[in-house]
Design a protein around this motif. Structure first.
Motif, PDB file in Angstrom:
ATOM      1  N   CYS A  56     -11.326 -24.455  -9.829  1.00 55.03           N
ATOM      2  CA  CYS A  56     -12.568 -24.364  -9.495  1.00 55.03           C
ATOM      3  C   CYS A  56     -13.166 -26.035  -8.843  1.00 55.03           C
ATOM      4  O   CYS A  56     -13.602 -26.606  -9.694  1.00 55.03           O
ATOM      5  CB  CYS A  56     -13.587 -24.062 -10.710  1.00 55.03           C
ATOM      6  N   THR A  58     -15.300 -26.816  -6.963  1.00 58.35           N
ATOM      7  CA  THR A  58     -16.531 -27.082  -6.966  1.00 58.35           C
ATOM      8  C   THR A  58     -17.253 -27.604  -8.311  1.00 58.35           C
ATOM      9  O   THR A  58     -17.954 -28.660  -8.314  1.00 58.35           O
ATOM     10  CB  THR A  58     -17.454 -26.044  -6.515  1.00 58.35           C
ATOM     11  N   VAL A  61     -15.906 -31.167  -8.637  1.00 67.88           N
ATOM     12  CA  VAL A  61     -16.653 -32.229  -8.145  1.00 67.88           C
ATOM     13  C   VAL A  61     -17.856 -32.462  -8.582  1.00 67.88           C
ATOM     14  O   VAL A  61     -18.462 -33.526  -8.643  1.00 67.88           O
ATOM     15  CB  VAL A  61     -16.701 -31.853  -6.541  1.00 67.88           C
ATOM     16  N   ALA A  62     -18.493 -31.384  -9.286  1.00 65.00           N
ATOM     17  CA  ALA A  62     -19.689 -31.575  -9.960  1.00 65.00           C
ATOM     18  C   ALA A  62     -19.667 -32.599 -11.116  1.00 65.00           C
ATOM     19  O   ALA A  62     -20.329 -33.520 -11.541  1.00 65.00           O
ATOM     20  CB  ALA A  62     -20.353 -30.382 -10.380  1.00 65.00           C
ATOM     21  N   VAL A  95      -8.688 -29.837  -3.513  1.00 66.42           N
ATOM     22  CA  VAL A  95     -10.351 -30.202  -4.045  1.00 66.42           C
ATOM     23  C   VAL A  95     -10.677 -31.153  -2.578  1.00 66.42           C
ATOM     24  O   VAL A  95     -12.264 -31.254  -2.675  1.00 66.42           O
ATOM     25  CB  VAL A  95     -10.165 -31.204  -5.153  1.00 66.42           C
ATOM     26  N   HIS A  98     -13.984 -30.096  -0.646  1.00 70.36           N
ATOM     27  CA  HIS A  98     -15.180 -29.955  -1.468  1.00 70.36           C
ATOM     28  C   HIS A  98     -15.784 -31.198  -1.982  1.00 70.36           C
ATOM     29  O   HIS A  98     -16.849 -31.355  -2.744  1.00 70.36           O
ATOM     30  CB  HIS A  98     -14.918 -29.046  -2.738  1.00 70.36           C
ATOM     31  N   PRO A 101     -20.025 -33.817  -1.736  1.00 70.58           N
ATOM     32  CA  PRO A 101     -21.229 -34.360  -2.479  1.00 70.58           C
ATOM     33  C   PRO A 101     -20.759 -35.664  -3.273  1.00 70.58           C
ATOM     34  O   PRO A 101     -21.709 -36.498  -3.640  1.00 70.58           O
ATOM     35  CB  PRO A 101     -21.340 -33.189  -3.601  1.00 70.58           C
TER      36      PRO A 101
END
Length: 276
Positions: A56, A58, A61-62, A95, A98, A101
């Motif tokens: 996953c 995203t 990255v979070a 990754v 993405h 951010p």
């Protein structure tokens, strides 16, 4: 399983390619940054969860952003987070699309904590340091200082140089050439299209005369500076103390290049030549 193995092989090949392009010091730094990030993950997540994060991007990255906030709150350097994102791009290419951010967080970090550039070595202070060093009979230390300043060089490039890398006017068999040239065999910018072998040029006649006298007689296999970079720095610090330069205003040896560039510009050197 077969496709997963193929992915692992492809990733390992990619890692090997990256290793060839990164200096040992940078590799050591990246290892430290990666270890710190994995330690942080281990403190908050189980091993199976960490492995599943790759499925996953995203969410990964979070977590990277959250770790960036953690580094900022603890007073860590921005370079650590920047290196971490580069490592993630290398190790987990899927990754990368993405990561926007996380890169945006770097921009916000820079606004809150602007980059502080090194203080350039002023020519007057350079003269004072050179004069005091000569009085102490630190002849080759002074030669390295002046080579770096007037050659607008990274001081590490001069400290690594051998006598055979330096060509003085007396060695060029021509009265038409009144300059010295120092070959830089392993320049920092060699992988940025700037050439694997570069050189510095010194034209100041007083500096040339000093170099002829101090390093001219050296054997071609000897280093221009016979001691370590740490020894050069120790003498540097000693001179600044004896010259009573306030500790808050003391430049570092890395400021030599910037100081030389400023003097050259003030003396009429063209911007294009300085950039070259």
């Amino acid at each position: 399983p077969g496709s997963q193995k193929a992915q692992r092989v492809a990733r390992d090949v990619k890692l090997l390619e990256n290793v060839r392009l990164v200096e040992p010091a940078t590799l050591a730094l990246q290892d430290r940054v990666w270890t710190a990030f994995r330690t942080w993950l281990d403190q908050h997540l189980s091993e199976s969860t960490i492995d599943d994060l790759q499925l996953c991007p995203t969410l990964y990255v979070a977590l990277l952003r959250f770790y960036g906030f953690f580094l900022f709150s603890r007073g860590h350097g921005l370079y650590e987070f920047r290196h971490l994102l580069v490592i993630i791009q290398q190790r987990f290419p899927w990754v990368k699309p993405h990561l926007s951010p996380a890169w945006q967080l770097i921009t916000r970090w820079q606004v809150l904590q602007p980059v502080q550039h090194r203080k350039p070595l002023h020519w007057v202070l350079c003269q004072a340091m050179a004069s005091l060093a000569i009085l102490k009979n630190w002849q080759r230390w002074t030669a390295v200082l002046l080579l770096g300043f007037f050659g607008i060089a990274r001081i590490s490039e001069v400290l690594r140089a051998l006598r055979s890398d330096l060509v003085l006017p007396s060695e060029q068999f021509s009265n038409l050439v009144s300059a010295a040239f120092l070959r830089v065999s392993n320049p920092k910018t060699k992988r940025r299209g700037k050439g694997r072998t570069q050189h510095l040029k010194i034209t100041d006649q007083n500096i040339l005369a000093f170099l002829e006298r101090v390093v001219g007689p050296l054997n071609c296999n000897l280093a221009l500076y016979p001691f370590s970079a740490q020894t050069f720095r120790a003498k540097w610090d000693q001179l600044l103390v004896e010259l009573e330069v306030p500790s808050s205003q003391r430049p570092t040896p890395a400021s030599i290049r910037a100081g030389g560039a400023i003097l050259a510009y003030q003396s009429g050197e063209k911007i294009q030549d300085l950039m070259w």
